[in-house]
Design an enzyme around this catalytic site. Structure first.
Site, PDB file in Angstrom:
ATOM      1  N   HIS A 156       0.829  -1.224   0.000  1.00 38.25           N
ATOM      2  CA  HIS A 156       0.000   0.000   0.000  1.00 38.25           C
ATOM      3  C   HIS A 156       0.860   1.271   0.000  1.00 38.25           C
ATOM      4  CE1 HIS A 156      -3.227  -2.777   1.325  1.00 38.25           C
ATOM      5  NE2 HIS A 156      -2.282  -3.247   2.120  1.00 38.25           N
ATOM      6  N   LYS A 283      15.679  22.166 -11.346  1.00 35.54           N
ATOM      7  CA  LYS A 283      15.026  20.888 -11.657  1.00 35.54           C
ATOM      8  C   LYS A 283      15.901  19.905 -12.399  1.00 35.54           C
ATOM      9  CE  LYS A 283      10.630  20.473 -11.560  1.00 35.54           C
ATOM     10  NZ  LYS A 283       9.842  19.568 -10.756  1.00 35.54           N
ATOM     11  N   GLU A 290       9.463   8.535 -16.817  1.00 39.05           N
ATOM     12  CA  GLU A 290       8.074   8.983 -17.035  1.00 39.05           C
ATOM     13  C   GLU A 290       7.595   8.644 -18.441  1.00 39.05           C
ATOM     14  OE1 GLU A 290       7.528  13.115 -15.778  1.00 39.05           O
ATOM     15  OE2 GLU A 290       8.991  12.765 -14.220  1.00 39.05           O
ATOM     16  N   GLN A 322      -4.965  -4.931 -43.260  1.00 41.30           N
ATOM     17  CA  GLN A 322      -3.845  -4.047 -43.581  1.00 41.30           C
ATOM     18  C   GLN A 322      -3.535  -3.121 -42.398  1.00 41.30           C
ATOM     19  OE1 GLN A 322      -3.298  -2.451 -47.648  1.00 41.30           O
ATOM     20  NE2 GLN A 322      -3.861  -0.489 -46.781  1.00 41.30           N
TER      21      GLN A 322
HETATM   22  N1  ARG Z   1      -1.391  -4.237 -48.408  1.00 43.33           N
HETATM   23  C1  ARG Z   1      -2.156  -5.410 -48.187  1.00 43.33           C
HETATM   24  C2  ARG Z   1      -2.146  -5.741 -46.683  1.00 43.33           C
HETATM   25  O1  ARG Z   1      -1.315  -5.288 -46.019  1.00 43.33           O
HETATM   26  C3  ARG Z   1      -1.581  -6.558 -48.935  1.00 43.33           C
HETATM   27  C4  ARG Z   1      -2.564  -7.617 -49.237  1.00 43.33           C
HETATM   28  C5  ARG Z   1      -3.493  -7.139 -50.285  1.00 43.33           C
HETATM   29  N2  ARG Z   1      -4.422  -8.132 -50.648  1.00 43.33           N
HETATM   30  C6  ARG Z   1      -5.568  -7.818 -51.269  1.00 43.33           C
HETATM   31  N3  ARG Z   1      -6.365  -8.785 -51.536  1.00 43.33           N
HETATM   32  N4  ARG Z   1      -5.862  -6.589 -51.553  1.00 43.33           N
HETATM   33  O2  ARG Z   1      -3.007  -6.458 -46.205  1.00 43.33           O
END
Ligand code: ARG
Length: 485
Positions: A156, A283, A290, A322
């Site tokens: 604590h 300081k 941090e 993606q």
């Molecule tokens: N830039 C895409 C990703 O990172 C690559 C795969 C793309 N595939 C597709 N069917 N458009 O996922």
């Protein structure tokens, strides 16, 4: 705009749509993995009679020049391409002619990107593990020199019982040791190759998936093509493990911030790891600690973001995926920076042993030992607890401590107290008598230190490869700090 598709379209892609869809800005850092995967793919295509030896050699040589030229700065990754895969294929075809167009035979960008991310992440797991090992070494060195450095242990944030600096650091040693075990665990589970899964349903070409897996150091191919292109579990696991590393770093940082304050003055963070104030000349702030604490939130955010991205996705590949890249790369970069800087800060930090010991003596940290003393004299523990409680209250009223109280005054509270109480409640005795495994007593501590030294030296080579064996990887992004890689 430069994309790999377009045949079935009657209009140009809208410029904003193109930009929104493109990923090259961030996936360009996968260029080495992309080339490595392509090399393995065409070697396999040739072995399977899908490409001729000449075609394979031309493609491999072409890919190699691309890799070298990007590395030495002769070729810059052109962001007009949709993604890194399109860039590499386009430059290859520019350089070696129509043979370049055969590179993508029996492959989809879905299995390609799944592979690239896995290769890249696999290296990161190893790099993080290596950095954690360096941190453990610094922690263990400090433990070795401080088995007799007394300090208060807290619950604590109230003084509880005396411990040693070695013991306190030992707690963090165990945490970071577990973090390394998590890296090992993730590596073992993720090290299977998705290449050959195609868009989602494999291909009709007679691909040898075992071969490509082996060429890239995987244990073998993944076993379901739909899962292969849509699995990001390994990334989530890694981000979760990285979040745990950050949580540990953050707790440690918090303690250092407290210990470095004027109220405590247990430690002094080195000038090289502190910063000043623009207005207050006196300081010296522990900004690195941090920032490490602060960046923990960011890494948790990366994990939450990916979990949320994945939660509603039907099988198999969806473009949502993606979005895995920026958060993953952010977490990789952040955590590696934090471990490196934290290790340096720890290594250069000075301890104020005198202050720690004095602090350990205050706050009745020996009250439990005083109760145990009475138990040894035949008093049941619950009664002993009550007696010492009254003794503490008496000391508070008199503004003194148990060890400074004259024996007659103690006897007035319980006639069980004898002269030997003073030795029983001395700081040294309180710590030294704690000898169970994992306790702060210096002899117990030394055994644990020896075990941990052995663990660090053994390095478990048999299960964990050196990251240099996976060295195709590295950053090419401008602005990535990259100096520790
Ligand atoms: N830039 C895409 C990703 O990172 C690559 C795969 C793309 N595939 C597709 N069917 N458009 O996922």
């Amino acid at each position: 705009m430069a994309q790999l598709w377009g045949g079935r379209f009657t209009k140009e892609t809208d410029k904003q749509v193109y930009d929104f869809n493109a990923s090259i800005r961030y996936d360009k850092r996968l260029f080495r993995q992309d080339i490595e995967g392509s090399v393995a793919h065409v070697i396999m295509l040739e072995r399977q009679g899908i490409l001729t030896a000449k075609e394979m050699q031309d493609i491999v040589a072409g890919l190699d020049t691309i890799r070298k030229d990007v590395e030495n700065g002769k070729l810059s990754i052109d962001e007009k391409y949709e993604d890194i895969h399109s860039f590499v294929e386009a430059v290859l075809t520019e350089r070696i002619g129509d043979t370049g167009k055969k590179l993508h035979t029996g492959r989809s960008r879905n299995d390609q990107v799944a592979l690239d991310m896995r290769l890249y992440t696999r290296l990161q797991v190893l790099l993080v593990d290596g950095l954690l090992k360096e941190l453990l070494q610094v922690i263990l060195n400090t433990m070795e020199g401080n088995t007799d450095t007394f300090m208060p242990g807290f619950t604590h944030l109230q003084k509880a019982q005396p411990i040693t600096l070695a013991h306190h650091y030992g707690a963090y040693f165990e945490m970071f040791k577990r973090d390394r075990l998590r890296m090992k665990d993730i590596f073992k589970r993720m090290n299977y190759c998705p290449l050959g899964a195609g868009a989602l349903a494999g291909t009709t070409y007679p691909l040898d998936r075992e071969l490509t897996a082996e060429l890239m150091g995987f244990y073998g191919p993944t076993l379901n093509s739909m899962d292969s292109v849509s699995d990001r579990d390994y990334l989530i696991e890694f981000l979760a493990a990285l979040s745990t590393v950050m949580m540990h770093l953050s707790r440690f940082s918090e303690e250092i911030i407290i210990w470095n304050s004027d109220e405590y003055r247990f430690v002094e963070v080195d000038d090289a790891y502190s910063t000043g104030s623009s207005i207050m000349p006196q300081k010296k702030n522990p900004d690195i600690a941090e920032l490490v604490r602060g960046k923990t939130g960011r890494v948790y955010g990366d994990l939450m973001s990916l979990l949320t991205t994945m939660k509603g996705l039907p099988l198999a590949y969806n473009k949502d995926m993606q979005e895995d890249k920026e958060v993953a790369f952010d977490a990789f970069d952040t955590v590696k920076d934090c471990i490196v800087l934290f290790t340096g800060m720890l290594d250069s930090m000075k301890f104020n042993r005198e202050r720690m010991a004095v602090s350990a003596m205050r706050g009745f940290t020996n009250a439990t030992d005083a109760a145990d003393y009475l138990v040894n004299k035949g008093v049941p523990f619950r009664d002993a607890h009550g007696i010492i409680g009254r003794l503490v209250l008496y000391c508070i009223e008199k503004n003194t401590s148990i060890d400074a109280l004259p024996l007659e005054e103690m006897k007035a509270i319980s006639d069980k107290f004898e002269q030997d109480i003073y030795d029983a409640v001395s700081l040294k005795t309180c710590v030294e008598k704690r000898l169970t495994v994992g306790a702060p007593g210096p002899e117990a501590m030394k055994r644990v230190i020896a075990l941990n030294r052995e663990y660090l030296e053994q390095e478990e080579e048999d299960w964990f490869p050196d990251s240099s064996e996976y060295e195709v990887q590295c950053e090419v992004t401008e602005g990535s700090s990259g100096w520790y890689k």
